[in-house]
Design a protein around this motif. Sequence first.
Motif, mmCIF file in Angstrom:
data_model
loop_
_atom_site.group_PDB
_atom_site.id
_atom_site.type_symbol
_atom_site.label_atom_id
_atom_site.label_comp_id
_atom_site.label_asym_id
_atom_site.label_seq_id
_atom_site.Cartn_x
_atom_site.Cartn_y
_atom_site.Cartn_z
ATOM 1 N N THR A 1 0.263 1.014 20.369
ATOM 2 C CA THR A 1 1.716 1.171 20.250
ATOM 3 C C THR A 1 2.425 -0.142 19.923
ATOM 4 O O THR A 1 3.645 -0.140 19.714
ATOM 5 C CB THR A 1 2.312 1.732 21.560
ATOM 6 N N VAL A 2 1.691 -1.246 19.898
ATOM 7 C CA VAL A 2 2.317 -2.562 19.729
ATOM 8 C C VAL A 2 3.125 -2.654 18.445
ATOM 9 O O VAL A 2 4.256 -3.159 18.434
ATOM 10 C CB VAL A 2 1.255 -3.684 19.775
ATOM 11 N N ALA A 3 2.569 -2.168 17.338
ATOM 12 C CA ALA A 3 3.258 -2.289 16.047
ATOM 13 C C ALA A 3 4.635 -1.638 16.092
ATOM 14 O O ALA A 3 5.639 -2.219 15.651
ATOM 15 C CB ALA A 3 2.413 -1.662 14.942
ATOM 16 N N PHE A 4 4.701 -0.447 16.638
ATOM 17 C CA PHE A 4 5.973 0.279 16.672
ATOM 18 C C PHE A 4 6.933 -0.340 17.692
ATOM 19 O O PHE A 4 8.141 -0.419 17.452
ATOM 20 C CB PHE A 4 5.710 1.751 16.998
ATOM 21 N N ALA A 5 6.382 -0.781 18.822
ATOM 22 C CA ALA A 5 7.224 -1.408 19.845
ATOM 23 C C ALA A 5 7.831 -2.704 19.319
ATOM 24 O O ALA A 5 9.026 -2.967 19.509
ATOM 25 C CB ALA A 5 6.397 -1.679 21.104
ATOM 26 N N VAL A 6 7.027 -3.523 18.652
ATOM 27 C CA VAL A 6 7.515 -4.798 18.126
ATOM 28 C C VAL A 6 8.513 -4.575 17.001
ATOM 29 O O VAL A 6 9.579 -5.209 16.953
ATOM 30 C CB VAL A 6 6.339 -5.679 17.653
ATOM 31 N N SER B 1 17.624 -6.580 9.027
ATOM 32 C CA SER B 1 16.917 -6.195 10.254
ATOM 33 C C SER B 1 15.992 -5.016 10.028
ATOM 34 O O SER B 1 14.853 -5.003 10.537
ATOM 35 C CB SER B 1 17.924 -5.866 11.361
ATOM 36 N N LEU B 2 16.423 -4.020 9.269
ATOM 37 C CA LEU B 2 15.584 -2.841 9.030
ATOM 38 C C LEU B 2 14.331 -3.201 8.246
ATOM 39 O O LEU B 2 13.224 -2.733 8.567
ATOM 40 C CB LEU B 2 16.387 -1.766 8.285
ATOM 41 N N ILE B 3 14.489 -4.043 7.235
ATOM 42 C CA ILE B 3 13.329 -4.431 6.421
ATOM 43 C C ILE B 3 12.361 -5.269 7.241
ATOM 44 O O ILE B 3 11.144 -5.091 7.174
ATOM 45 C CB ILE B 3 13.782 -5.181 5.154
ATOM 46 N N THR B 4 12.882 -6.186 8.049
ATOM 47 C CA THR B 4 12.012 -7.018 8.882
ATOM 48 C C THR B 4 11.239 -6.166 9.885
ATOM 49 O O THR B 4 10.025 -6.334 10.062
ATOM 50 C CB THR B 4 12.836 -8.086 9.620
ATOM 51 N N GLY B 5 11.930 -5.250 10.551
ATOM 52 C CA GLY B 5 11.258 -4.386 11.517
ATOM 53 C C GLY B 5 10.196 -3.518 10.870
ATOM 54 O O GLY B 5 9.083 -3.377 11.405
ATOM 55 N N ALA B 6 10.516 -2.951 9.710
ATOM 56 C CA ALA B 6 9.548 -2.103 9.015
ATOM 57 C C ALA B 6 8.328 -2.910 8.562
ATOM 58 O O ALA B 6 7.186 -2.451 8.673
ATOM 59 C CB ALA B 6 10.217 -1.440 7.811
ATOM 60 N N ALA B 7 8.575 -4.107 8.056
ATOM 61 C CA ALA B 7 7.466 -4.963 7.615
ATOM 62 C C ALA B 7 6.552 -5.316 8.783
ATOM 63 O O ALA B 7 5.314 -5.329 8.645
ATOM 64 C CB ALA B 7 8.002 -6.229 6.962
ATOM 65 N N LEU B 8 7.141 -5.601 9.938
ATOM 66 C CA LEU B 8 6.335 -5.918 11.121
ATOM 67 C C LEU B 8 5.431 -4.757 11.511
ATOM 68 O O LEU B 8 4.245 -4.949 11.825
ATOM 69 C CB LEU B 8 7.248 -6.283 12.297
ATOM 70 N N VAL B 9 5.965 -3.548 11.506
ATOM 71 C CA VAL B 9 5.138 -2.377 11.835
ATOM 72 C C VAL B 9 3.947 -2.297 10.887
ATOM 73 O O VAL B 9 2.797 -2.151 11.316
ATOM 74 C CB VAL B 9 5.972 -1.082 11.767
ATOM 75 N N ALA B 10 4.215 -2.399 9.592
ATOM 76 C CA ALA B 10 3.156 -2.279 8.595
ATOM 77 C C ALA B 10 2.122 -3.392 8.730
ATOM 78 O O ALA B 10 0.906 -3.141 8.685
ATOM 79 C CB ALA B 10 3.762 -2.284 7.196
ATOM 80 N N LEU B 11 2.578 -4.635 8.887
ATOM 81 C CA LEU B 11 1.656 -5.775 8.958
ATOM 82 C C LEU B 11 0.800 -5.728 10.216
ATOM 83 O O LEU B 11 -0.407 -6.007 10.164
ATOM 84 C CB LEU B 11 2.453 -7.082 8.908
ATOM 85 N N ILE B 12 1.397 -5.372 11.344
ATOM 86 C CA ILE B 12 0.618 -5.303 12.584
ATOM 87 C C ILE B 12 -0.403 -4.179 12.506
ATOM 88 O O ILE B 12 -1.569 -4.355 12.893
ATOM 89 C CB ILE B 12 1.540 -5.142 13.804
ATOM 90 N N LEU B 13 -0.010 -3.020 11.990
ATOM 91 C CA LEU B 13 -0.950 -1.920 11.853
ATOM 92 C C LEU B 13 -2.135 -2.308 10.969
ATOM 93 O O LEU B 13 -3.286 -1.981 11.265
ATOM 94 C CB LEU B 13 -0.250 -0.693 11.257
ATOM 95 N N ALA B 14 -1.852 -3.023 9.887
ATOM 96 C CA ALA B 14 -2.904 -3.391 8.943
ATOM 97 C C ALA B 14 -3.835 -4.475 9.480
ATOM 98 O O ALA B 14 -5.052 -4.413 9.307
ATOM 99 C CB ALA B 14 -2.286 -3.848 7.621
ATOM 100 N N LEU B 15 -3.273 -5.476 10.158
ATOM 101 C CA LEU B 15 -4.043 -6.667 10.513
ATOM 102 C C LEU B 15 -4.439 -6.759 11.981
ATOM 103 O O LEU B 15 -5.228 -7.624 12.362
ATOM 104 C CB LEU B 15 -3.256 -7.919 10.123
ATOM 105 N N GLN B 16 -3.934 -5.875 12.818
ATOM 106 C CA GLN B 16 -4.245 -5.925 14.247
ATOM 107 C C GLN B 16 -5.751 -5.904 14.547
ATOM 108 O O GLN B 16 -6.199 -6.590 15.479
ATOM 109 C CB GLN B 16 -3.548 -4.773 14.972
#
Length: 228
Positions: free
Chosen positions: A151-156, A46-61
């Motif tokens: 804030t979407v990346a961190f919220a997601v 769960s921690l790795i998935t959540g962290a990856a989502l933050v990074a990917l959304i920030l980069a590609l948003q």
Amino acid sequence: MSTDVARKFAAELVGTAFLVMAVIGSGIAATRLSPDDVGLQLLENSLITGAALVALILALQPVSAAFNPVVTLVERSLGLIGTRDAVALVTAQVAGGFLGAVVANLMFELDAISIASTDRSSSGHWLGEVVATFGLVLVIFGCVRSQRSDTVAFAVGGYITAAYWFTSSTSFANPAVTVARMFSDTFAGIEPASVPMFIVMQLVGGALALAAVRLLFPSANPIPEESR
């Protein structure tokens, strides 16, 4: 396909591929590093998935960062994208998810494709997927429609990390990721027979969340500072 749609297609394909690599790859690593502790395995996953989502959304948003057909369908329902764009993006998400599953398997020296055998068919799992997807869509579009897209990346990332634990299904909440997880018979896998109901419940959760978003955020106007 226009240049703009092609860029969005590429962003969704790459983003979803890396998301699935994070989900499956961290699951494999967790079972190898913590073979006798399922709770610790889920924490690591769960921690790795959540962290990856933050990074990917920030980069590609700035291009496109839904990585999820339900989110794309809600965007279409709200008039944020057109039908052709939605079809292209969902196609990219499904293809990217499959690619991510194959790469994750290969990185850990497993067969490129192995059909998952984990049974996730129960009323509890199905309700969990409705709840997980409802919450995810509400979090995303609550941020977007109150003009807090930054804030979407961190919220997601935070929501998905938490939803791994408080939902019975461990929060798949994504049809493309669900399909991809069929192709890895590892910690994150789901048997093919369990997939159709998961996707149906995800669509139900997304539809309910769309209704809630329209009720709670009837316009895209920002929330007054004093009300935040």
